[in-house]
Design a protein around this motif. Sequence first.
Motif, PDB file in Angstrom:
ATOM      1  N   GLN A   1       0.775  -1.353   0.201  1.00  0.00           N
ATOM      2  CA  GLN A   1      -0.124  -0.005  -0.005  1.00  0.00           C
ATOM      3  C   GLN A   1       0.809   1.231   0.145  1.00  0.00           C
ATOM      4  O   GLN A   1       0.447   2.236   0.658  1.00  0.00           O
ATOM      5  CB  GLN A   1      -0.882   0.004   1.094  1.00  0.00           C
ATOM      6  CG  GLN A   1      -1.903  -1.303   1.121  1.00  0.00           C
ATOM      7  CD  GLN A   1      -3.014  -1.083   2.267  1.00  0.00           C
ATOM      8  OE1 GLN A   1      -2.811  -1.253   3.619  1.00  0.00           O
ATOM      9  NE2 GLN A   1      -4.203  -0.765   1.633  1.00  0.00           N
ATOM     10  N   ASP A   2       1.711   1.343  -0.966  1.00  0.00           N
ATOM     11  CA  ASP A   2       2.881   2.456  -1.000  1.00  0.00           C
ATOM     12  C   ASP A   2       2.297   3.132  -2.336  1.00  0.00           C
ATOM     13  O   ASP A   2       2.848   4.301  -2.681  1.00  0.00           O
ATOM     14  CB  ASP A   2       4.196   1.986  -1.151  1.00  0.00           C
ATOM     15  CG  ASP A   2       4.574   1.434  -2.019  1.00  0.00           C
ATOM     16  OD1 ASP A   2       3.707   0.954  -3.066  1.00  0.00           O
ATOM     17  OD2 ASP A   2       5.907   0.926  -2.550  1.00  0.00           O
ATOM     18  N   GLY A   3       1.341   2.701  -3.136  1.00  0.00           N
ATOM     19  CA  GLY A   3       0.729   3.389  -4.185  1.00  0.00           C
ATOM     20  C   GLY A   3       1.407   2.897  -5.344  1.00  0.00           C
ATOM     21  O   GLY A   3       0.965   3.397  -6.444  1.00  0.00           O
ATOM     22  N   GLN A   4       2.251   1.934  -5.454  1.00  0.00           N
ATOM     23  CA  GLN A   4       2.856   1.307  -6.293  1.00  0.00           C
ATOM     24  C   GLN A   4       2.568  -0.269  -6.529  1.00  0.00           C
ATOM     25  O   GLN A   4       2.647  -0.891  -5.685  1.00  0.00           O
ATOM     26  CB  GLN A   4       4.380   1.333  -6.277  1.00  0.00           C
ATOM     27  CG  GLN A   4       5.006   2.717  -6.329  1.00  0.00           C
ATOM     28  CD  GLN A   4       4.970   3.419  -7.545  1.00  0.00           C
ATOM     29  OE1 GLN A   4       5.147   2.836  -8.672  1.00  0.00           O
ATOM     30  NE2 GLN A   4       4.717   4.861  -7.489  1.00  0.00           N
ATOM     31  N   PRO A   5       2.273  -0.386  -7.766  1.00  0.00           N
ATOM     32  CA  PRO A   5       1.810  -2.098  -8.026  1.00  0.00           C
ATOM     33  C   PRO A   5       3.085  -3.153  -7.875  1.00  0.00           C
ATOM     34  O   PRO A   5       4.028  -2.930  -8.183  1.00  0.00           O
ATOM     35  CB  PRO A   5       1.345  -2.198  -9.630  1.00  0.00           C
ATOM     36  CG  PRO A   5       2.105  -0.934 -10.311  1.00  0.00           C
ATOM     37  CD  PRO A   5       2.439   0.164  -9.296  1.00  0.00           C
ATOM     38  N   ASP A   6       2.778  -4.236  -6.954  1.00  0.00           N
ATOM     39  CA  ASP A   6       3.600  -5.166  -6.613  1.00  0.00           C
ATOM     40  C   ASP A   6       3.211  -6.517  -7.285  1.00  0.00           C
ATOM     41  O   ASP A   6       2.127  -6.290  -8.269  1.00  0.00           O
ATOM     42  CB  ASP A   6       3.773  -5.380  -5.103  1.00  0.00           C
ATOM     43  CG  ASP A   6       4.027  -4.163  -4.520  1.00  0.00           C
ATOM     44  OD1 ASP A   6       5.129  -3.428  -4.968  1.00  0.00           O
ATOM     45  OD2 ASP A   6       3.292  -3.745  -3.429  1.00  0.00           O
ATOM     46  N   LEU A   7       3.821  -7.530  -7.200  1.00  0.00           N
ATOM     47  CA  LEU A   7       3.614  -8.799  -7.662  1.00  0.00           C
ATOM     48  C   LEU A   7       3.465  -9.841  -6.773  1.00  0.00           C
ATOM     49  O   LEU A   7       3.972 -10.015  -5.881  1.00  0.00           O
ATOM     50  CB  LEU A   7       4.602  -9.311  -8.857  1.00  0.00           C
ATOM     51  CG  LEU A   7       4.574  -8.213  -9.925  1.00  0.00           C
ATOM     52  CD1 LEU A   7       5.620  -8.999 -11.042  1.00  0.00           C
ATOM     53  CD2 LEU A   7       3.450  -7.854 -10.649  1.00  0.00           C
ATOM     54  N   LEU A   8       2.200 -10.588  -6.882  1.00  0.00           N
ATOM     55  CA  LEU A   8       2.307 -11.900  -5.966  1.00  0.00           C
ATOM     56  C   LEU A   8       2.500 -13.091  -7.202  1.00  0.00           C
ATOM     57  O   LEU A   8       1.786 -13.256  -7.947  1.00  0.00           O
ATOM     58  CB  LEU A   8       0.811 -12.005  -5.556  1.00  0.00           C
ATOM     59  CG  LEU A   8       0.765 -11.283  -4.236  1.00  0.00           C
ATOM     60  CD1 LEU A   8      -0.787 -11.499  -3.681  1.00  0.00           C
ATOM     61  CD2 LEU A   8       1.736 -11.538  -3.239  1.00  0.00           C
TER      62      LEU A   8
END
Length: 727
Positions: A505-512
Amino acid sequence: MKSFVTAFFVLTAFALRAQFSFVVDPSIPIERDNEELPFAWAGGLNAVQYNTMDLNGDGLEDLVLFDRMADKITTFINQNNQYHYQPDYESLLPSEISNWLLIRDYNCDGKKDIFTGDILGVRLFTNVTEPGGNLEWKHRKFYDNGGASNVVLTKGFSATKINLQLQFDDIPSILDADGDGDLDIFTVRFAGNGTVEYHKNLGLENFGRCDSIDFVRQTIQWGDFTECTCGMFAFNGEDCSSLGGRIEHAGGKSLLAIDANGDSRLDLIMSEASCNRLYYLPNGGDLDNPVINTASTFPATNAAALPYPAAFVEDVDFDGKKDLLASPAIFTKPFFTTNLASSNWFYKNTGTNANPSFTFTQSDFLQDKMIDVGDNAVPAFVDADADGDYDMFISMNNSPVTVATIFVFENVGTAASPRFRWVEDNYLDFTTLDLFNLKIQFTDINRDSKIDLAFTATSFRDGSTRLYYIPNQNYNGLNLRLSDVTSTSFTMAGPENVLVVDVDQDGQPDLLHGRSNGALAYLRNQGNLNFQVADEDFLGIGSSVLRQNLACSVGDLNNDDKADLLIGDQTGELRILDDFRDKNNIDEIISNVVWNPLKEAYESRNHGGRIWPTIVNLNNTLNPSVVIGNSLGGIVQLRPDHAGELPEQPVIKLYPNPVAKDESLNIAVDRAASFQIIAATGQVLNEPIYLPVNSVFQYSVSHLSAGLYIVRFQIDGKSFARRLVIR
């Protein structure tokens, strides 16, 4: 005190599960070519074995399908000579069904029983259903010299009983071959020979009862022939080597014993794993002295052309005559091109049961009445035409021979009452990209407040599988150009899966990242879509031989403003972890979330082998649905059992408020909406931005000056305003 503690944990577990209570809902209409598909949500079919039995005790024969590619049972109820998809009966059959399924009444009580595969041979389940009750089964055991066996026994050429063994991928033929009232079995000889064994049941002769099964192997070469290799047979005791061939039994064989020419003698329909044809071996003798000396493709006209085809005879058009059905007996899709959307060939019996004549009718029996894109269907939803409701997109293809594509179904209903209509099956002319193994999702991957198309796919050019995206040109609806396909630096193994989601939730898209070894990895976005592994075993989900290539989805399933994690794998079962960001492990993960009204219990189900779940609010309710794509090329909808109606006024949440310029504004709404930012001067600062339901949308305010703003929402044709302070 102990009983109180036990009761507390039981009630707590039940309460948690009840938050995620679903029913399988096949009711949303889907149209194709101006016709509504009656089995649209049945989940697809690939390698089907056909059986009939009375599932609901109304005296009518219903349809029970077993799909070998997914270990999946699919059930259809017969109502007034029309099939109706009814999935609640699927879990009433034994969970131990494996490899193959033949439903036969072995004990002459009028209730059909189950023969199925086992690593040691053949397993039998007796139908012990009480009148008016749900289906019930008892595993039949067999005894010899005081010992109990879990599998069917037969006498060899000595008095000793042995397992009636067959290869795991063989399919036997079980029928009353000699007309004495009990069931006999034909199998291909186990371990290295292409001959057919005939096991005669002497239960009636020796004990006077059908249920006194007593198999005796009569011969190991019924008909005095040997199947050497695909389409090559040695007759009259001849050796395969004399024909320039050799016996190849390692790949599996299917058998069907049937009087195919009306001469009152049993013939054989046969195929093997290396074949794409059925072969007809007519018997010129009798049961005990068979004479087989010819073989030809079957049927003679429009012969079945499928990888490793298996044949079944059942009356599926309600005319009292048993029809022929052919479908692959494969466990996985072959490397070569195979259209699994047309893998169920139906031959209508235009003759009689005693003298059948099988006339080819269609290659997509039942499949033409459901969503079946072939294999590996991955659904994704977005309001593509900006009309306030979700449209459905389905990607398919895992074959390195044919290119991938995307199917589009427009919602021509409403947000609360959807109705999908097929529009096209090559969205954006996707087939020109020379990709396969395509899996799509809609997300704002480049954080410009527009919903983009992200996807993973494998390139024909270099064989690499990577994450791509197509940036959306519009804030509302889709405006995508194939020329804008952008490749990221992230690569993975072909069968693996990724979900684009802001984990921290830092505003950047991550990956699972669902890896081939069964682990779930978390990759953090370091900026500019540069993903680095932050946790190899996210939530403690490490490598395991029991799962492969996890597929995930994230959303608020229970309307508590917290994101839940859905996980699917090759078992077809869906698992849910409540508020996953607040968890360190998966100790609280649950899988018994589907309510079965027949059993009055929650259960876990196989939704079609390897699955890809996605969260979407299809009915404008408080809680969203889960739509699942599967390895069979179909889709399934799980509707929340206690969805709750939306309040009259929309619920809109903005936080934090005030928000700092270096933070992201979180926006959540309980129904489809779009928003605009308006300055204190009245100036509109952005185009309308679409907001997904049941998900927190993060909006960067770094480009705005400190001060007071109005956030205007458009919902169901009405405007709603909220104040926003940026500091």
